[in-house]
Structures are given as C-alpha cells and as structure tokens.
Design a protein around this motif. Sequence first.
Motif, short mmCIF file in Angstrom:
data_model
loop_
_atom_site.label_atom_id
_atom_site.label_comp_id
_atom_site.label_asym_id
_atom_site.label_seq_id
_atom_site.Cartn_x
_atom_site.Cartn_y
_atom_site.Cartn_z
N GLN A 117 -9.67 3.51 -11.10
CA GLN A 117 -8.45 3.45 -11.92
C GLN A 117 -7.88 4.85 -12.17
O GLN A 117 -6.67 5.05 -12.09
N LYS A 118 -8.75 5.79 -12.44
CA LYS A 118 -8.32 7.14 -12.83
C LYS A 118 -7.82 7.97 -11.65
O LYS A 118 -6.80 8.64 -11.75
N SER A 119 -8.54 7.92 -10.52
CA SER A 119 -8.20 8.86 -9.46
C SER A 119 -7.87 8.24 -8.11
O SER A 119 -6.99 8.73 -7.41
N LEU A 120 -8.55 7.17 -7.72
CA LEU A 120 -8.33 6.61 -6.38
C LEU A 120 -7.03 5.81 -6.32
O LEU A 120 -6.18 6.06 -5.45
N TRP A 121 -6.87 4.85 -7.18
CA TRP A 121 -5.72 3.96 -7.12
C TRP A 121 -4.39 4.71 -7.28
O TRP A 121 -3.46 4.49 -6.49
N PRO A 122 -4.26 5.61 -8.26
CA PRO A 122 -2.98 6.34 -8.36
C PRO A 122 -2.64 7.13 -7.10
O PRO A 122 -1.47 7.25 -6.74
N LYS A 123 -3.64 7.64 -6.42
CA LYS A 123 -3.40 8.47 -5.24
C LYS A 123 -2.99 7.66 -4.02
O LYS A 123 -2.18 8.12 -3.20
N TYR A 124 -3.51 6.45 -3.86
CA TYR A 124 -3.31 5.69 -2.62
C TYR A 124 -2.50 4.40 -2.76
O TYR A 124 -2.17 3.78 -1.75
N LYS A 125 -2.17 3.99 -3.95
CA LYS A 125 -1.56 2.67 -4.14
C LYS A 125 -0.22 2.49 -3.44
O LYS A 125 0.14 1.37 -3.08
N ASP A 126 0.51 3.55 -3.23
CA ASP A 126 1.84 3.43 -2.61
C ASP A 126 1.84 3.64 -1.10
O ASP A 126 2.90 3.61 -0.47
N ARG A 127 0.68 3.80 -0.53
CA ARG A 127 0.59 4.00 0.92
C ARG A 127 0.61 2.65 1.64
O ARG A 127 -0.13 1.74 1.28
N ASP A 128 1.44 2.55 2.67
CA ASP A 128 1.52 1.32 3.45
C ASP A 128 0.34 1.14 4.38
O ASP A 128 0.07 0.03 4.83
N ASP A 129 -0.38 2.25 4.66
CA ASP A 129 -1.50 2.18 5.61
C ASP A 129 -2.86 2.10 4.91
O ASP A 129 -3.89 2.32 5.54
N PHE A 130 -2.87 1.78 3.61
CA PHE A 130 -4.11 1.71 2.84
C PHE A 130 -4.15 0.41 2.05
O PHE A 130 -3.17 0.02 1.43
N VAL A 131 -5.33 -0.23 2.05
CA VAL A 131 -5.54 -1.47 1.29
C VAL A 131 -6.80 -1.30 0.45
O VAL A 131 -7.84 -0.89 0.97
N LEU A 132 -6.72 -1.63 -0.82
CA LEU A 132 -7.87 -1.63 -1.72
C LEU A 132 -8.19 -3.07 -2.07
O LEU A 132 -7.33 -3.78 -2.62
N LEU A 133 -9.41 -3.48 -1.74
CA LEU A 133 -9.87 -4.83 -2.08
C LEU A 133 -11.08 -4.69 -3.02
O LEU A 133 -12.18 -4.37 -2.58
N VAL A 134 -10.83 -4.89 -4.30
CA VAL A 134 -11.91 -4.85 -5.29
C VAL A 134 -12.31 -6.30 -5.52
O VAL A 134 -11.55 -7.10 -6.07
#
Length: 169
Positions: free
Chosen positions: A76-93
């Motif tokens: 929440q603090k560092s990973l998601w803010p950095k990558y959430k707007d990238r079209d080439d990245f997916v986060l599956l929690v």
Amino acid sequence: MRKLLVWSILCVMALAVRAQEDNADIVKLGDRMPAFTITRDNGATISSSSFDGKVILINFFATWCPPCQKELADVQKSLWPKYKDRDDFVLLVVGREHTDADLVKYNERKGFDFPLYPDKNRAIFGAFAKNLIPRSYLVGKDGQVVYVTKGYTAEEFAELMEQIEKALK
C-alpha cells in the motif's frame, strides 16, 4: 552422551522442517506461470491469460497472517502507488481461503487502494504452492517466473521492488 542425543534430535527436526519448506513449492524460479481463473462471489471470472505480455505480481496472503499484514502495508505504501498506473503491470493480491465478502470486510478495516481477489478453495494457491504465506511470484512479460518470495522481511521486499523494475524494462 545425553547432549549428543538432544543435539542429534534437534538436527533431524531442523532438516525435516527444511525439507517441508522445500516441498512447499510447486512453481519455482524459471517455471512458466500456471494458468488459473479467479472466480468472484458473483460468478464473474478473470483468466490469467488476460494478463499475457504483462509483468504480473501475484501475492498470496490471509487476513489472519501477521507477516502478511506487514507486507501488504508495504504494498500500500510503496509498491502500489509506484506501479498502479502502468499498463504493463498487474498486481494480484489473492486471499487464500477467502471469499470476496471476507475481503470486503477486511478491506474496510485496512483501507487498501489495491484490489483483493478471492481464492476460496485454494485452487489458485494450490497451483503455485502447498503451504507457507505470505508468498509472491513475479512473472515476466514472457510468462516466466523471475522472482519468488516466501515470508516477509523489509530487505526481501526491497529486492522485490528492484526485481519489478528489472522485469518492466
């Protein structure tokens, strides 16, 4: 003699624990990501094939797991803010053994901005591992697993962030 016996028993126990940890992995570094389907409580599905060509970070957690809570706080603090707007990245929690309803209640307490996905029957987790959470799999754009974590430490999380950067280049 007694000390030797106690020491021998402790060594055997340590080896047994290590063997169990080694046996916990189904998917290993360099393997292709297994195909899976996320099934929502309402029956909607998301296929892993819809993420082809993207860098994917799959994180398995449980709401009752203290190390998972620490890791997700860093997400929440560092990973998601950095990558959430990238079209080439997916986060599956992925919440192991949790439903969407469980995850909604959990997120009401935690206030995470990133999406949480259910794995009610451990079907997704079971394609990757037998036990041990938290654990994460970083999958490169070619579908190969490029980094794996088990447990949580701040140092390993920092390494994960570096590995994401490499995979996105």
